[in-house]
Scaffold this motif. Structure first.
Motif, mmCIF file in Angstrom:
data_model
loop_
_atom_site.group_PDB
_atom_site.id
_atom_site.type_symbol
_atom_site.label_atom_id
_atom_site.label_comp_id
_atom_site.label_asym_id
_atom_site.label_seq_id
_atom_site.Cartn_x
_atom_site.Cartn_y
_atom_site.Cartn_z
ATOM 1 N N ARG A 14 -6.863 5.888 20.785
ATOM 2 C CA ARG A 14 -7.398 5.378 19.519
ATOM 3 C C ARG A 14 -8.573 6.226 19.045
ATOM 4 O O ARG A 14 -8.731 6.476 17.841
ATOM 5 N N ASP A 15 -9.404 6.680 19.972
ATOM 6 C CA ASP A 15 -10.528 7.537 19.621
ATOM 7 C C ASP A 15 -10.027 8.861 19.035
ATOM 8 O O ASP A 15 -10.564 9.358 18.035
ATOM 9 N N ALA A 16 -8.963 9.424 19.643
ATOM 10 C CA ALA A 16 -8.390 10.679 19.143
ATOM 11 C C ALA A 16 -7.795 10.480 17.763
ATOM 12 O O ALA A 16 -7.949 11.331 16.874
ATOM 13 N N ALA A 17 -7.113 9.361 17.548
ATOM 14 C CA ALA A 17 -6.522 9.074 16.246
ATOM 15 C C ALA A 17 -7.599 8.997 15.169
ATOM 16 O O ALA A 17 -7.420 9.490 14.048
ATOM 17 N N GLN A 18 -8.733 8.391 15.515
ATOM 18 C CA GLN A 18 -9.832 8.293 14.550
ATOM 19 C C GLN A 18 -10.380 9.673 14.208
ATOM 20 O O GLN A 18 -10.673 9.964 13.044
ATOM 21 N N LYS A 19 -10.515 10.532 15.209
ATOM 22 C CA LYS A 19 -10.998 11.896 14.956
ATOM 23 C C LYS A 19 -10.026 12.663 14.065
ATOM 24 O O LYS A 19 -10.439 13.409 13.170
ATOM 25 N N VAL A 46 3.285 14.873 22.994
ATOM 26 C CA VAL A 46 3.138 15.060 21.550
ATOM 27 C C VAL A 46 1.830 15.805 21.324
ATOM 28 O O VAL A 46 0.772 15.358 21.773
ATOM 29 N N GLN A 47 1.922 16.954 20.641
ATOM 30 C CA GLN A 47 0.750 17.766 20.363
ATOM 31 C C GLN A 47 0.403 17.659 18.885
ATOM 32 O O GLN A 47 1.288 17.755 18.037
ATOM 33 N N VAL A 48 -0.885 17.477 18.601
ATOM 34 C CA VAL A 48 -1.350 17.341 17.223
ATOM 35 C C VAL A 48 -2.609 18.180 17.039
ATOM 36 O O VAL A 48 -3.513 18.148 17.886
ATOM 37 N N PHE A 49 -2.660 18.928 15.934
ATOM 38 C CA PHE A 49 -3.858 19.705 15.592
ATOM 39 C C PHE A 49 -4.192 19.488 14.132
ATOM 40 O O PHE A 49 -3.306 19.456 13.266
ATOM 41 N N ARG A 50 -5.485 19.343 13.866
ATOM 42 C CA ARG A 50 -5.956 19.267 12.490
ATOM 43 C C ARG A 50 -7.312 19.942 12.394
ATOM 44 O O ARG A 50 -8.159 19.789 13.305
ATOM 45 N N GLY A 54 -9.424 19.241 15.864
ATOM 46 C CA GLY A 54 -9.054 19.953 17.074
ATOM 47 C C GLY A 54 -7.655 19.617 17.544
ATOM 48 O O GLY A 54 -6.854 19.010 16.823
ATOM 49 N N VAL A 55 -7.352 20.017 18.788
ATOM 50 C CA VAL A 55 -6.038 19.812 19.401
ATOM 51 C C VAL A 55 -6.076 18.579 20.292
ATOM 52 O O VAL A 55 -7.007 18.396 21.074
ATOM 53 N N PHE A 56 -5.025 17.755 20.201
ATOM 54 C CA PHE A 56 -4.902 16.580 21.058
ATOM 55 C C PHE A 56 -3.502 16.555 21.661
ATOM 56 O O PHE A 56 -2.513 16.787 20.953
ATOM 57 N N LEU A 57 -3.431 16.274 22.946
ATOM 58 C CA LEU A 57 -2.167 16.208 23.676
ATOM 59 C C LEU A 57 -1.965 14.777 24.151
ATOM 60 O O LEU A 57 -2.765 14.257 24.940
ATOM 61 N N PHE A 58 -0.899 14.140 23.678
ATOM 62 C CA PHE A 58 -0.661 12.732 23.967
ATOM 63 C C PHE A 58 0.521 12.569 24.919
ATOM 64 O O PHE A 58 1.549 13.227 24.768
ATOM 65 N N ASP A 59 0.372 11.639 25.857
ATOM 66 C CA ASP A 59 1.427 11.327 26.833
ATOM 67 C C ASP A 59 2.140 10.057 26.370
ATOM 68 O O ASP A 59 1.618 8.951 26.552
ATOM 69 N N PRO A 60 3.324 10.163 25.752
ATOM 70 C CA PRO A 60 3.954 8.992 25.132
ATOM 71 C C PRO A 60 4.255 7.814 26.060
ATOM 72 O O PRO A 60 3.966 6.671 25.681
ATOM 73 N N PRO A 61 4.843 8.018 27.269
ATOM 74 C CA PRO A 61 5.223 6.830 28.051
ATOM 75 C C PRO A 61 4.080 5.850 28.314
ATOM 76 O O PRO A 61 4.231 4.649 28.047
ATOM 77 N N PRO A 62 2.907 6.283 28.796
ATOM 78 C CA PRO A 62 1.847 5.289 29.034
ATOM 79 C C PRO A 62 1.190 4.771 27.755
ATOM 80 O O PRO A 62 0.669 3.653 27.748
ATOM 81 N N ILE A 63 1.207 5.552 26.681
ATOM 82 C CA ILE A 63 0.593 5.091 25.434
ATOM 83 C C ILE A 63 1.475 4.040 24.768
ATOM 84 O O ILE A 63 1.021 2.977 24.360
#
Length: 399
Positions: A14-19, A46-50, A54-63
């Motif tokens: 959630r913190d990464a999503a806000q950033k 799932v990799q996201v950059f804006r 910055g760059v964020f790497l998300f691990d889908p199964p536990p999220i």
């Protein structure tokens, strides 16, 4: 070297999503799957950059729940490379862009000779990306740091690449071409499930007879069910060639099946009871499959057209070089200007009368985009009409 961290806790997510929501400009998105290792095509990273985030790497199964990310970036333009490959996995997570820019598709429309991600990054930015982990098992945990670096770089440069390609599209007058293509990718309906998916078994052409085909179908189904339950790619359990070899060997007992040396794979012996039961089910089946399935709306191969439909053959042979020439003038692959299948279909069953407008309507009904129709319909219509005139002239000369 940057130390990348995989986000697998909801608070961190959630913190990464806000950033990301506070960043600026379009959002680069990529997905890593475990194709060839797992049965599913689910995303394992799932990799996201804006910019500004910055760059964020998300691990889908536990999220699990990605709604916070969708809310943060859903209304922004997403940048993907070969989007049609990643969108199904993203949609499984309920991540859906409202608009997107596909760097691979843009590179095709621009006539780039190489359109892989590494090649496009190198051609536009002069940066070489190592592609050592593109075929890795991304369900591995923990993910090695070298893999994470590779995954991060897949998105870190995409925004810069997009900006350069946007300028190239404008320079070549292809901005609207690209916009239509991107919308088509987003709006494309998933293909319906195949009616007989087991017929995709590699080497099936070696099997003759409806009963042996029933056994092949039963073996394929048993492997599919087991692979789905174990979430393992079917070919890693028993390869296609091993299933076909087992059918061709025609074993009369479970021990004979075990003795077929070509029947290989890590589950070929540990699940021997499963495979033998499939043999028995196939031999007892009453709904025997046809050796050849009806063609449906499949057209004959063009090599058969001179005999089957000589007028259509003449139309296709007249129109094909015209479309190729237009593609060359536009500096793009012919298949991106108009797929060979669309041209074949309109040549096989042209509208009456043949005009640029009627050809355009036929192409639109077949799924062609507006820009493709605008570029090709007149040339195709002229070629079709010319083929008829040429045939008439030839007939007169012959008489």
């Amino acid at each position: 070297m940057t130390e990348y961290v995989v986000i697998d806790r909801l608070d961190d997510f959630r913190d990464a999503a806000q950033k990301l929501a506070l960043g600026h400009g379009p959002v680069a998105v990529d997905v890593e799957r475990a194709s060839g290792f797992r049965y599913s095509q689910r995303a394992y990273l799932v990799q996201v950059f804006r910019r500004g985030a910055g760059v964020f790497l998300f691990d889908p199964p536990p999220i699990g729940d990605f709604s916070a990310l969708q809310e943060a970036i859903g209304d922004e333009e997403w940048i993907l490379h070969a989007a049609s490959q990643d969108l199904p996995s993203l949609r499984e997570l309920e991540l859906e862009p409202t608009s997107m820019f596909d760097t691979e598709l843009a590179a095709r429309l621009l006539g780039h000779e190489r359109v892989g991600l590494g090649a496009v990054v190198e051609d536009t930015l002069g940066i070489t990306l190592a592609k050592a982990h593109s075929a890795s098992d991304w369900s591995t945990r923990p993910l090695p740091q070298s893999w994470l670096e590779y995954a991060a770089l897949d998105v870190e440069h995409l925004v810069d690449v997009r900006d350069i390609l946007v300028a190239e599209l404008a320079e070549q007058g292809k901005t609207e071409f690209a916009a239509e293509e991107f919308r088509a990718v987003l709006e494309r309906e998933p293909k319906p499930p195949r009616e007989d998916p087991w017929r995709r078994l590699s080497g099936l052409h070696q099997i003759r007879g409806r009963r042996p085909l029933a056994i092949a179908r039963s073996l394929w189904t048993a492997r599919e069910d087991f692979a789905r339950a174990q979430d393992v790619a079917p070919g890693r359990l028993v390869p296609d060639r091993a299933l076909v070899a087992a059918v061709l060997a025609d074993p009369k007992s479970k021990s004979e099946l075990a003795s077929v040396k070509e029947f290989t794979g890590r589950a070929s012996r540990t699940q021997l009871d499963r495979w033998w039961l499939a043999f028995e089910d196939g031999r007892a089946a009453t709904d025997l499959p046809l050796e050849r399935i009806p063609g449906g709306d499949t057209l004959p191969p063009p090599r058969a057209w001179p005999d089957r439909n000589p007028e259509a053959d003449a139309r296709l042979k007249a129109a094909r070089p015209v479309v190729e020439e237009i593609a060359q003038e536009l500096r793009m692959p012919t298949e991106n200007l108009l797929t060979p299948d669309l041209l074949r279909r309109v040549a096989w069953a042209p509208p009456e009368p043949v005009t640029a407008a009627s050809v355009g309507e036929s192409l639109e009904a077949l799924g062609a985009r507006g820009w493709q129709i605008a570029q090709t319909s007149q040339g195709i219509a002229d070629a079709f009409v010319g083929s008829v005139q040429s045939a008439a002239t030839a007939a007169e000369d012959a008489s």
